[in-house]
Write a protein that holds these residues in place. Structure first.
Motif, mmCIF file in Angstrom:
data_model
loop_
_atom_site.group_PDB
_atom_site.id
_atom_site.type_symbol
_atom_site.label_atom_id
_atom_site.label_comp_id
_atom_site.label_asym_id
_atom_site.label_seq_id
_atom_site.Cartn_x
_atom_site.Cartn_y
_atom_site.Cartn_z
ATOM 1 N N CYS A 18 0.843 -1.192 0.000
ATOM 2 C CA CYS A 18 0.000 0.000 0.000
ATOM 3 C C CYS A 18 0.883 1.249 0.000
ATOM 4 O O CYS A 18 2.098 1.175 0.182
ATOM 5 N N ILE A 19 0.260 2.387 -0.175
ATOM 6 C CA ILE A 19 0.989 3.651 -0.090
ATOM 7 C C ILE A 19 1.473 3.877 1.349
ATOM 8 O O ILE A 19 0.990 3.241 2.281
ATOM 9 N N ASP A 20 2.401 4.783 1.520
ATOM 10 C CA ASP A 20 2.799 5.216 2.857
ATOM 11 C C ASP A 20 1.684 6.097 3.409
ATOM 12 O O ASP A 20 1.382 7.160 2.848
ATOM 13 N N TYR A 21 1.075 5.663 4.485
ATOM 14 C CA TYR A 21 -0.128 6.327 5.000
ATOM 15 C C TYR A 21 0.215 7.512 5.889
ATOM 16 O O TYR A 21 1.069 7.415 6.765
ATOM 17 N N SER A 22 -0.487 8.609 5.663
ATOM 18 C CA SER A 22 -0.367 9.789 6.519
ATOM 19 C C SER A 22 -1.760 10.148 7.017
ATOM 20 O O SER A 22 -2.627 10.551 6.226
ATOM 21 N N ALA A 23 -1.983 9.988 8.316
ATOM 22 C CA ALA A 23 -3.293 10.315 8.892
ATOM 23 C C ALA A 23 -3.621 11.790 8.685
ATOM 24 O O ALA A 23 -4.783 12.157 8.440
ATOM 25 N N GLU A 24 -2.612 12.637 8.740
ATOM 26 C CA GLU A 24 -2.837 14.076 8.565
ATOM 27 C C GLU A 24 -3.298 14.391 7.143
ATOM 28 O O GLU A 24 -4.248 15.155 6.932
ATOM 29 N N GLU A 25 -2.622 13.789 6.160
ATOM 30 C CA GLU A 25 -2.997 14.012 4.762
ATOM 31 C C GLU A 25 -4.395 13.476 4.475
ATOM 32 O O GLU A 25 -5.215 14.133 3.831
ATOM 33 N N HIS A 26 -4.676 12.267 4.961
ATOM 34 C CA HIS A 26 -5.997 11.671 4.744
ATOM 35 C C HIS A 26 -7.078 12.514 5.416
ATOM 36 O O HIS A 26 -8.159 12.732 4.838
ATOM 37 N N GLY A 27 -6.790 12.982 6.622
ATOM 38 C CA GLY A 27 -7.757 13.817 7.333
ATOM 39 C C GLY A 27 -8.055 15.118 6.620
ATOM 40 O O GLY A 27 -9.194 15.611 6.629
ATOM 41 N N LYS A 28 -7.033 15.677 5.957
ATOM 42 C CA LYS A 28 -7.225 16.916 5.194
ATOM 43 C C LYS A 28 -8.245 16.721 4.074
ATOM 44 O O LYS A 28 -9.168 17.535 3.895
ATOM 45 N N TRP A 29 -8.111 15.600 3.356
ATOM 46 C CA TRP A 29 -9.048 15.344 2.260
ATOM 47 C C TRP A 29 -10.428 14.943 2.784
ATOM 48 O O TRP A 29 -11.443 15.235 2.150
ATOM 49 N N ARG A 30 -10.483 14.304 3.935
ATOM 50 C CA ARG A 30 -11.786 13.947 4.520
ATOM 51 C C ARG A 30 -12.595 15.218 4.806
ATOM 52 O O ARG A 30 -13.799 15.265 4.568
ATOM 53 N N LYS A 31 -11.935 16.246 5.321
ATOM 54 C CA LYS A 31 -12.632 17.508 5.603
ATOM 55 C C LYS A 31 -13.169 18.133 4.324
ATOM 56 O O LYS A 31 -14.254 18.720 4.311
ATOM 57 N N LYS A 32 -12.406 17.992 3.224
ATOM 58 C CA LYS A 32 -12.813 18.600 1.960
ATOM 59 C C LYS A 32 -13.986 17.873 1.302
ATOM 60 O O LYS A 32 -14.568 18.396 0.342
ATOM 61 N N THR A 33 -14.284 16.667 1.787
ATOM 62 C CA THR A 33 -15.364 15.888 1.150
ATOM 63 C C THR A 33 -16.668 15.921 1.946
ATOM 64 O O THR A 33 -17.627 15.251 1.570
ATOM 65 N N LYS A 34 -16.718 16.683 3.006
ATOM 66 C CA LYS A 34 -17.890 16.649 3.888
ATOM 67 C C LYS A 34 -19.156 17.215 3.239
ATOM 68 O O LYS A 34 -20.233 16.638 3.369
ATOM 69 N N PHE A 35 -19.035 18.335 2.552
ATOM 70 C CA PHE A 35 -20.242 19.033 2.095
ATOM 71 C C PHE A 35 -21.092 18.214 1.121
ATOM 72 O O PHE A 35 -22.297 18.056 1.343
ATOM 73 N N PRO A 36 -20.535 17.666 0.028
ATOM 74 C CA PRO A 36 -21.370 16.881 -0.894
ATOM 75 C C PRO A 36 -22.037 15.682 -0.209
ATOM 76 O O PRO A 36 -23.194 15.361 -0.504
ATOM 77 N N ARG A 37 -21.295 15.054 0.686
ATOM 78 C CA ARG A 37 -21.853 13.910 1.424
ATOM 79 C C ARG A 37 -23.035 14.354 2.271
ATOM 80 O O ARG A 37 -24.072 13.684 2.328
#
Length: 412
Positions: free
Chosen positions: A70-89
């Motif tokens: 798998c890719i090298d996981y970054s919780a901070e990076e993933h969390g950043k994109w999670r915040k950006k996906t909240k509105f449409p959901r």
């Protein structure tokens, strides 16, 4: 002999998640009819995603397992994109709560609002494996059918785009935030077939994706409770220092599955002192609660799990989000009474169809009363034993399940 493959985020003897175990049971029973490949990752930890398996390939019970980095996981990076996906959901989820999403989906079944951010969310997920997807792309023509397990993961979303005309999705849909993402409208309307676990799960999906959802059926899974070696009551009690009476939960020990089970049980014991204990079986994915009446067994063998279930006073499934509940059905197959969360439509459906061989509970007071009732009246458990076993045999026997999936694959 035709060749098929499953895509699943983790696979192996050490894995005990619902969808992953579901995959394992199907794959091993298809070996006699197909060459079966599993495309999976090398990790089993949902939090750190660190590599667990070293080998790129192994064979277990006739199934060829191909493991990818798998890719090298970054919780901070993933969390950043999670915040950006909240509105449409949130938009789609609010439409669902107002009872309007199915109508909107019937009019416009594909949504693209925020989809680029959702793709980046998946590409920063700890289970994202470009190597796995590249392998599938290069070898897609060698597979008669591609079977995707669980709708939420990167391998499912991106894997569905590679050869949708031969792709079967086993989604394990829950009423949770991820199912309302725009990217799911592409998945659920593009694959060849969707195999749901229950009618409740399919009805939920129809309310979300409307009448343009891909063709579907109820596939489900059979229940396995017979293993080569059995473990006696004395042996299992000695190994885990078990009392005569205990409540039992087995599966992933995490907040999303456990709901309020631990605090409710602790308060129950404060209110009604006894020697009753709570036994939790499975891998730990949350902070351990140290309490004299809670026993953690850790990960156990199939034989140990069966012995723990057989000797429990009651089985508990506190999860709200289920598409099938192997925990419930395995316990019922063994004739056990299961207390289930009333907020799960799937488990309430099982309770109703089995003439209440499983018993739903609502709030904390109801939870306490149901436990007391069954402890004080053990004859109730004996009365539900036959109903529970008959329900599983009639609806979840392996000949029925394998007939369905073999027929489906033959039509691809």
């Amino acid at each position: 002999m035709d060749k098929i493959c499953f895509l699943v985020c983790q696979y192996g003897k050490e894995v005990n998640g619902g969808a992953e175990y579901h995959c394992k049971m199907l794959a091993e029973r298809l070996v006699g009819d197909f060459q079966v490949d599993i495309l999976t990752t090398k990790t089993i930890n949902y939090h750190t995603f660190e590599p667990y398996y070293k080998n790129n390939q192994e064979t277990i019970n006739g199934v060829n397992i191909l493991r990818f980095d798998c890719i090298d996981y970054s919780a901070e990076e993933h969390g950043k994109w999670r915040k950006k996906t909240k509105f449409p959901r949130k938009v789609r989820r609010n439409l669902f709560r107002m009872g309007l999403l199915e109508t909107a989906a019937n009019m416009n079944h594909i949504w693209d609002m925020g989809i680029k951010n959702e793709e980046m969310l998946l590409k920063t997920h700890g289970f994202y494996s470009p190597d796995l997807l590249n392998y599938l792309e290069a070898n897609k023509d060698s597979y008669k059918a591609i079977i995707l397990m669980s709708y939420v993961y990167p391998h499912t979303i991106f894997g569905s785009r590679i050869a949708p005309e031969k792709t079967i999705l086993i989604p394990t849909v829950h009423n949770e935030g991820d199912i309302f993402r725009s990217i799911q409208t592409h998945l659920f309307t593009s694959v060849k077939h969707i195999g749901f676990n229950t009618e409740e799960e399919r009805n939920l999906a129809r309310k979300i994706f409307g009448n343009k959802m891909s063709e579907s059926s109820i596939l489900a899974v059979g229940i396995e409770t017979e293993f080569e070696n059995s473990i006696s009551k004395t042996e299992i009690q000695k190994k885990f220092t078990l009392p005569e009476r205990y409540l039992h939960y087995f599966g992933r020990i995490c907040n999303s599955k456990m709901d309020k089970l631990i605090p409710w049980f602790i308060r129950y014991k404060e209110k009604f002192p006894s020697n009753l204990k709570l036994v939790l079986t499975g891998r730990l994915f949350q902070e351990k609660v140290e309490h004299p009446d809670i026993i953690y067994t850790g990960f156990v063998t199939d034989e140990e799990k069966i012995a723990l279930v057989k000797n429990a006073t009651l089985i508990i499934n506190p999860s709200r989000n289920e598409s099938l509940s192997l925990l419930l059905l395995e316990a019922m197959k063994l004739g056990k009474t299961v207390l289930v969360n009333k907020k799960s439509d799937v488990m309430v459906g099982h309770a109703i169809r089995s003439d209440y061989a499983a018993e739903p509970y609502g709030n904390e007071k109801d939870f306490q009363e149901k436990i007391r009732k069954h402890l004080e009246h053990p004859e109730l458990n004996e009365e539900s034993e036959i109903k529970a076993k008959n329900y599983v045999d009639e609806h979840y026997s392996w000949p029925i399940i394998m007939g369905r999936i073999k027929h489906l694959i033959s039509t691809i």
